[in-house]
Design a protein around this motif. Structure first.
Motif, short mmCIF file in Angstrom:
data_model
loop_
_atom_site.label_atom_id
_atom_site.label_comp_id
_atom_site.label_asym_id
_atom_site.label_seq_id
_atom_site.Cartn_x
_atom_site.Cartn_y
_atom_site.Cartn_z
N MET A 140 21.32 2.12 41.19
CA MET A 140 20.85 1.53 40.13
C MET A 140 20.58 -0.08 40.67
SD MET A 140 20.25 1.04 36.85
CE MET A 140 21.21 2.32 36.07
N ILE A 141 19.37 -0.42 40.49
CA ILE A 141 18.87 -2.04 40.85
C ILE A 141 19.40 -2.95 39.85
CG2 ILE A 141 16.73 -3.36 41.52
CD1 ILE A 141 15.39 -0.71 42.09
N ARG A 142 20.06 -3.90 40.64
CA ARG A 142 20.63 -4.89 39.58
C ARG A 142 19.90 -6.17 39.62
NH1 ARG A 142 26.11 -4.58 38.51
NH2 ARG A 142 26.51 -6.80 38.60
N ALA A 143 19.15 -6.48 38.40
CA ALA A 143 18.01 -7.54 38.62
C ALA A 143 18.54 -8.68 37.68
CB ALA A 143 16.71 -6.92 37.82
N MET A 144 17.71 -9.81 38.24
CA MET A 144 17.97 -11.25 37.48
C MET A 144 16.85 -11.63 37.00
SD MET A 144 20.32 -14.43 38.32
CE MET A 144 19.19 -14.96 40.08
N ILE A 145 16.43 -12.33 36.00
CA ILE A 145 15.29 -12.72 35.47
C ILE A 145 15.44 -14.34 35.49
CG2 ILE A 145 13.59 -13.13 33.73
CD1 ILE A 145 14.37 -10.16 33.06
N VAL A 146 14.61 -15.24 36.06
CA VAL A 146 14.74 -16.69 36.09
C VAL A 146 13.55 -17.27 35.73
CG1 VAL A 146 15.44 -18.59 37.58
CG2 VAL A 146 16.24 -16.26 38.16
N ASP A 147 13.49 -17.88 34.68
CA ASP A 147 12.14 -18.28 33.74
C ASP A 147 12.61 -19.22 32.90
OD1 ASP A 147 9.58 -18.79 32.28
OD2 ASP A 147 9.06 -17.29 33.81
N ASP A 148 12.02 -20.40 32.63
CA ASP A 148 12.37 -21.44 31.67
C ASP A 148 12.15 -21.27 30.12
OD1 ASP A 148 9.92 -22.08 32.71
OD2 ASP A 148 10.08 -24.16 31.94
N ASP A 149 10.98 -20.19 30.23
CA ASP A 149 10.45 -19.40 28.90
C ASP A 149 11.00 -18.47 28.30
OD1 ASP A 149 8.71 -18.48 26.95
OD2 ASP A 149 6.91 -19.39 27.85
N ALA A 150 11.91 -18.80 27.27
CA ALA A 150 12.63 -17.79 26.71
C ALA A 150 11.86 -16.37 26.50
CB ALA A 150 13.48 -18.16 25.35
N LEU A 151 10.63 -16.63 25.94
CA LEU A 151 9.71 -15.43 25.58
C LEU A 151 9.48 -14.62 26.58
CD1 LEU A 151 7.27 -17.00 22.71
CD2 LEU A 151 9.39 -15.38 22.61
N VAL A 152 8.97 -15.18 27.86
CA VAL A 152 9.04 -14.70 29.08
C VAL A 152 10.20 -13.89 29.51
CG1 VAL A 152 8.36 -14.89 31.53
CG2 VAL A 152 7.19 -16.24 29.89
N ARG A 153 11.13 -14.49 29.52
CA ARG A 153 12.62 -13.79 30.02
C ARG A 153 12.96 -12.59 29.19
NH1 ARG A 153 14.53 -18.93 29.56
NH2 ARG A 153 16.21 -18.44 27.96
N LEU A 154 12.46 -12.75 27.58
CA LEU A 154 12.71 -11.70 26.88
C LEU A 154 11.85 -10.49 27.11
CD1 LEU A 154 14.02 -10.42 24.40
CD2 LEU A 154 12.23 -11.51 22.87
N GLY A 155 10.55 -10.97 27.49
CA GLY A 155 9.58 -9.93 27.78
C GLY A 155 9.72 -9.00 28.94
N LEU A 156 10.13 -9.53 30.00
CA LEU A 156 10.57 -9.40 31.39
C LEU A 156 12.00 -8.46 31.28
CD1 LEU A 156 9.84 -12.16 33.78
CD2 LEU A 156 8.52 -9.92 33.82
N ALA A 157 12.85 -8.89 30.33
CA ALA A 157 13.98 -7.96 30.12
C ALA A 157 13.80 -6.70 29.41
CB ALA A 157 15.21 -8.90 29.41
#
Length: 219
Positions: free
Chosen positions: A1-18
């Protein structure tokens, strides 16, 4: 399993990537950060395999965060995200230790592919952006070209062959096929190349190879 972190100040971008990363059964989004400082805190508290890091953020930008993340005892692989393919900050992020970069409008399937490739130790650069960015710096007559050639000259001829193909974007499997070698042998060569050139990853080695004019036709 690849453990990922998303780092972005735009909440919508974080949501989309998640949502996107979460659709892959082999990727687990274990952390989300709104800026670089938050990313450092989360990466210290959690074991992160791959971090997708935006370039422009408040408090601590993605370039500084990348450099800081690379100094952690268990540094994550880093994919820099950017809106513009000619963003000068992207080159600085690669120099800081990022393992690749993608445009935010990259096809979702390619983003997932990038996470898998980078987690496995390869690099992933958006092809059009990479060519334009690297060419912009490579052909600008930078004074470090001579220094780059001196560093590359320390490598054996076989290692230079491997580096040339690596800089072209070939995977270890591609290089093994092209040079008639075992993939395990290629991995060993790549490890020695990174050590000899005093770089942290394949992207930095590729940029150095291009500075030294080691990459020619067939790209």
């Amino acid at each position: 399993m690849i453990r990922a972190m998303i780092v972005d100040d735009d909440a919508l971008v974080r949501l989309g990537l998640a949502d996107l990363l979460g659709s892959d059964e082999d990727i687990d989004v274990v952390a989300q950060a709104s800026d670089g400082l938050h990313a450092i805190e989360l990466a210290t508290a959690h074991r992160i395999d791959v971090a997708l890091v935006d370039v422009r953020m408040p408090r601590m930008d993605g370039i500084t965060a990348t450099a800081r993340l690379r100094t952690l005892p268990h540094p994550p692989k880093i994919i820099t995200l950017t809106t513009f393919d000619l963003d000068e900050y992207v080159y600085n992020a690669l120099a800081a230790g990022a393992d690749g970069f993608l445009l935010k409008d990259t096809d979702p399937a390619e983003i997932l592919r990038a996470v898998h490739l980078v987690a496995a130790g390869s690099a992933m650069l958006h092809p059009t952006a990479a060519r334009r960015l690297i060419d912009r710096y490579h052909h600008s007559g930078r004074p470090q070209a001579a220094a780059a050639r001196a560093r590359v000259d320390q490598l054996t001829p076989r290692e230079q062959d491997v580096l040339s193909l690596l800089a072209r974007g070939d995977t270890n499997a591609d290089i093994a096929t092209a040079l008639g070698m075992r993939e395990s042998t290629v991995k060993a060569h790549v490890s020695r190349i990174l050590t000899a050139l005093d770089v942290t990853n394949r992207v930095q080695a590729a940029l150095l190879a291009r500075d030294a004019d080691l990459v020619h036709g067939g790209e």
